[in-house]
Design a protein around this motif. Structure first.
Motif, PDB file in Angstrom:
ATOM      1  N   PHE A   5       0.815  -1.225   0.000  1.00  0.00           N
ATOM      2  CA  PHE A   5       0.000   0.000   0.000  1.00  0.00           C
ATOM      3  C   PHE A   5       0.845   1.269   0.000  1.00  0.00           C
ATOM      4  CE2 PHE A   5       0.466   1.441   4.470  1.00  0.00           C
ATOM      5  CZ  PHE A   5       1.095   0.338   5.010  1.00  0.00           C
ATOM      6  N   ALA A   6       0.358   2.271  -0.751  1.00  0.00           N
ATOM      7  CA  ALA A   6       0.937   3.611  -0.680  1.00  0.00           C
ATOM      8  C   ALA A   6       0.588   4.201   0.678  1.00  0.00           C
ATOM      9  CB  ALA A   6       0.363   4.489  -1.784  1.00  0.00           C
ATOM     10  N   THR A   7       1.478   5.020   1.222  1.00  0.00           N
ATOM     11  CA  THR A   7       1.173   5.687   2.490  1.00  0.00           C
ATOM     12  C   THR A   7       0.355   6.964   2.247  1.00  0.00           C
ATOM     13  OG1 THR A   7       3.378   6.694   2.478  1.00  0.00           O
ATOM     14  CG2 THR A   7       3.098   4.670   3.734  1.00  0.00           C
ATOM     15  N   THR A   8       0.126   7.306   0.992  1.00  0.00           N
ATOM     16  CA  THR A   8      -0.923   8.273   0.645  1.00  0.00           C
ATOM     17  C   THR A   8      -2.245   7.496   0.568  1.00  0.00           C
ATOM     18  OG1 THR A   8      -0.178   7.937  -1.640  1.00  0.00           O
ATOM     19  CG2 THR A   8       0.446   9.995  -0.588  1.00  0.00           C
ATOM     20  N   THR A   9      -3.388   8.206   0.575  1.00  0.00           N
ATOM     21  CA  THR A   9      -4.677   7.507   0.518  1.00  0.00           C
ATOM     22  C   THR A   9      -4.726   6.611  -0.715  1.00  0.00           C
ATOM     23  OG1 THR A   9      -5.696   9.391   1.635  1.00  0.00           O
ATOM     24  CG2 THR A   9      -7.189   7.796   0.624  1.00  0.00           C
ATOM     25  N   VAL A  10      -4.286   7.141  -1.848  1.00  0.00           N
ATOM     26  CA  VAL A  10      -4.140   6.324  -3.066  1.00  0.00           C
ATOM     27  C   VAL A  10      -2.837   6.712  -3.757  1.00  0.00           C
ATOM     28  CG1 VAL A  10      -6.611   5.978  -3.494  1.00  0.00           C
ATOM     29  CG2 VAL A  10      -5.456   7.962  -4.482  1.00  0.00           C
ATOM     30  N   PRO A  11      -2.284   5.823  -4.585  1.00  0.00           N
ATOM     31  CA  PRO A  11      -1.082   6.171  -5.349  1.00  0.00           C
ATOM     32  C   PRO A  11      -1.435   7.061  -6.548  1.00  0.00           C
ATOM     33  CG  PRO A  11      -1.755   3.926  -5.865  1.00  0.00           C
ATOM     34  CD  PRO A  11      -2.699   4.434  -4.798  1.00  0.00           C
ATOM     35  N   TYR A  63      -8.582   6.957 -12.879  1.00  0.00           N
ATOM     36  CA  TYR A  63      -9.891   7.615 -12.812  1.00  0.00           C
ATOM     37  C   TYR A  63     -10.037   8.682 -13.891  1.00  0.00           C
ATOM     38  CZ  TYR A  63     -12.073   5.333  -8.853  1.00  0.00           C
ATOM     39  OH  TYR A  63     -12.692   4.411  -8.055  1.00  0.00           O
ATOM     40  N   PRO A 109     -13.705   9.518  -5.833  1.00  0.00           N
ATOM     41  CA  PRO A 109     -14.801   9.252  -4.895  1.00  0.00           C
ATOM     42  C   PRO A 109     -14.523   9.649  -3.444  1.00  0.00           C
ATOM     43  CG  PRO A 109     -13.635   7.224  -5.405  1.00  0.00           C
ATOM     44  CD  PRO A 109     -12.992   8.298  -6.225  1.00  0.00           C
ATOM     45  N   ALA A 110     -13.315  10.115  -3.144  1.00  0.00           N
ATOM     46  CA  ALA A 110     -13.035  10.482  -1.753  1.00  0.00           C
ATOM     47  C   ALA A 110     -11.949  11.555  -1.758  1.00  0.00           C
ATOM     48  CB  ALA A 110     -12.595   9.251  -0.962  1.00  0.00           C
ATOM     49  N   TRP A 155      -8.877  12.232  -2.075  1.00  0.00           N
ATOM     50  CA  TRP A 155      -7.592  11.689  -2.522  1.00  0.00           C
ATOM     51  C   TRP A 155      -6.594  12.806  -2.831  1.00  0.00           C
ATOM     52  CZ3 TRP A 155      -9.445   7.443  -6.577  1.00  0.00           C
ATOM     53  CH2 TRP A 155     -10.086   6.403  -5.878  1.00  0.00           C
ATOM     54  N   LEU A 214      -2.582   8.723   3.921  1.00  0.00           N
ATOM     55  CA  LEU A 214      -3.546   7.769   4.466  1.00  0.00           C
ATOM     56  C   LEU A 214      -4.080   8.391   5.763  1.00  0.00           C
ATOM     57  CD1 LEU A 214      -4.944   5.003   4.860  1.00  0.00           C
ATOM     58  CD2 LEU A 214      -2.823   4.192   5.907  1.00  0.00           C
TER      59      LEU A 214
END
Lengths: 362, 362
Positions: free
Chosen positions: B176-182, B189, B197-198, B200, B233
């Protein structure tokens, strides 16, 4: 009401209480040090506020005063320790000392400890290594509280991770539950009669519980088989990274209960004296990789770069350990904050043990 | 459009392309294996879709075909490696092999590698250790993308962590990336013309950017000194645990750039051939702590307990690695999904290198 009390006098009070329980002077010093250290660094939920919980454990026999942690398997870089249900803080200090000694001899020490007890804040043990110029990591499992992503029943503990790296003017210390918040945070909000400001607690897997008056649901948090639990770091949706907090909790289980072959979070029961949490303690010597002083100097400059980044108006950028260092300086000058309820609990314990608490609290 | 292609033939195509670049047959096999492995496990953003990026790196000299990673400092449990800007996947495989060898001899191996390149998914290297019965951990820093909590400018990379532990019927793999998403998720997207959707992406530290048509702001994501960045994250608020994702990103910097004394995320520039990302590779032998088979057996049973917990209606509880294993079985049967844009990129590369892509793509 919350009042402030002199940290040195409070230390003396805690020391006397633990000696009266039957702990040696040396052990009582260690216990008092960890509790006062925690309060001075501003983590009130895990300082002297926890004395009532430990008092219950000692009275019920869940914590055994005469137990000594025992190394049951080791290599030059590892150890498995059976703590025989001694007090968590003593097990933790012993175990991290073993990891530090191995790191100083062999570069790294990985220790996993079973049949332990509630050991306070993970960051304390991580910082023990950092105080010796080493990287320190510690974690613990705990009674079920975290909802695995998409589950409607809690199964993992809050499974906090403490990580510390030497730095100037103070060490980098990261200390966090792998749930969005630890249990203690919910208790604090309920005491303050404040609603929970984010998705900290969920019912049936994804329904927010925010009302501090929602006693029915919030009381179920402590019941591991109920349909109410703490959300993983990242919330309840994969869109916000729920599976990441869940995965970090699993990592903690591996280094604690799985490697030590002790009790997994869901096997820990409050009233069962034959089970207890597991912990891990890792120390790594940065000088294996290069000149320690140069590494620390560059890292400290990096932290300063981060503090000086442009910030949201009115907000401060803190790196991990900054707030705790500010709290420590304040506590040294102005004392430790204790609320009335906690004070009454400590006084009742002191009274029962024939300790004159008032001598230390003025 | 997305079509499916036979994984064995695709492997042959990638193998031939990398040999034509000038990599040895052995090295080309390794590169093809990591890319096809990644696609087969469903992580399309980091599989053959990345060939165009590596092509650019090879053409610009950012990746040096003749470089070999070099151990510049070591102990029985550690190594520092200078990768001399070789291809990231080759540096990664070499470095994790060093960590595995040390873990087999001494119980643990901690390797930190500098002057490397983009190495794909962290979980691949972690799983290399798990395939040998060891715990594996790998992480990488990367160009600035993450907003430290309260900062309005990105400074840390997405700094992913891969962690793997042997288990049956397949290994536990957390990646996993330590950001919410990579970064790649944002690109996906935008390609699909779907709104984010969030939370990010944030502008000025805490303002959500969700509109996939918001080209002005989303394009700024790739500009490290801009006021748009990926959220850690835990989001942008301490109430949701922002400081935890930020702290995990810092942990990655310590094990990669700080210990290797290589380039820190904010020092990595796309067009500067003298700087590159740093990575870390850790292998730990569970048999230091107890009987390996017993440990793995109990851990596998624990994973099964989690899969069988009561779930939100319509949702499945996956443990880490489950989805990837399902994707792998599907890809073996039905082929690897590749979109038209990626296919065109690969064909253009093949064409330039005089490789007959159509021979493999039918």
């Amino acid at each position: 009401m919350i009042k402030k009390y002199d940290s040195t006098k409070l230390h003396q009070l805690v020391l006397e209480i633990y000696q009266k329980y039957g702990f040696s002077k040396t052990d009582s010093e260690k216990i008092a040090h960890t509790l006062i250290y925690t309060d001075m660094h501003g983590i009130q939920s895990h300082g002297v506020q926890r004395m009532i919980m430990y008092d219950n454990f000692i009275q019920s026999g869940k914590v055994r005063i005469d137990s000594k942690p025992e190394i049951i398997k080791e290599t030059p870089v590892s150890a498995v320790i059976d703590a025989h249900f001694g007090l968590g803080q003593l097990n933790g200090i012993y175990s991290m000392d073993v990891a530090i000694k191995k790191a100083k001899n062999a570069g790294v020490g990985i220790v996993t400890t079973k049949k332990s007890g509630h050991y306070g804040i993970a960051g304390f043990y991580a910082n023990m290594a950092a105080e010796q110029g080493l990287i320190g990591i510690s974690s613990t499992n705990s009674r079920p509280a975290m909802l695995p992503t998409h589950a409607t029943q809690s199964f993992l503990g809050t499974n906090p991770i403490g990580f510390a790296m030497p730095a100037n003017p103070h060490n980098f210390i990261l200390d966090f539950a792998t749930t969005t918040v630890p249990q203690g945070k919910i208790e604090v909000y309920r005491k303050l009669e404040k609603d929970l400001p984010a998705l900290w607690v969920a019912k049936n897997g994804d329904q927010p519980v925010n009302d501090h008056n929602d006693t029915t649901n919030l009381d179920l948090l402590r019941d591991p088989k109920s349909n109410v639990g703490l959300t993983p770091l990242g919330g309840v949706s994969e869109f916000t990274g729920s599976h990441k907090g869940f995965g970090l909790g699993m990592m903690v289980e591996i280094f604690t209960s799985i490697l030590s072959q002790g009790d997994i979070s869901h096997e820990i029961e409050a009233d069962n004296l034959a089970v207890g949490p597991c912990q891990s303690f890792i120390a790594i010597d940065p000088s294996m990789f290069g000149d320690r002083e140069q590494i620390i100097k560059r890292f400290s400059a990096y932290l300063e770069d981060i503090r000086n980044l442009p910030a949201i108006p009115g907000k401060t950028i803190y790196v991990h350990g900054d707030k705790e260092a500010l709290n420590y300086e304040d506590a040294k000058q102005n004392g430790i904050k204790i609320d009335d309820a906690t004070l009454a609990e400590i006084k009742a314990i002191a009274n029962r043990l024939n300790v004159d608490a008032d001598k230390y609290l003025n």
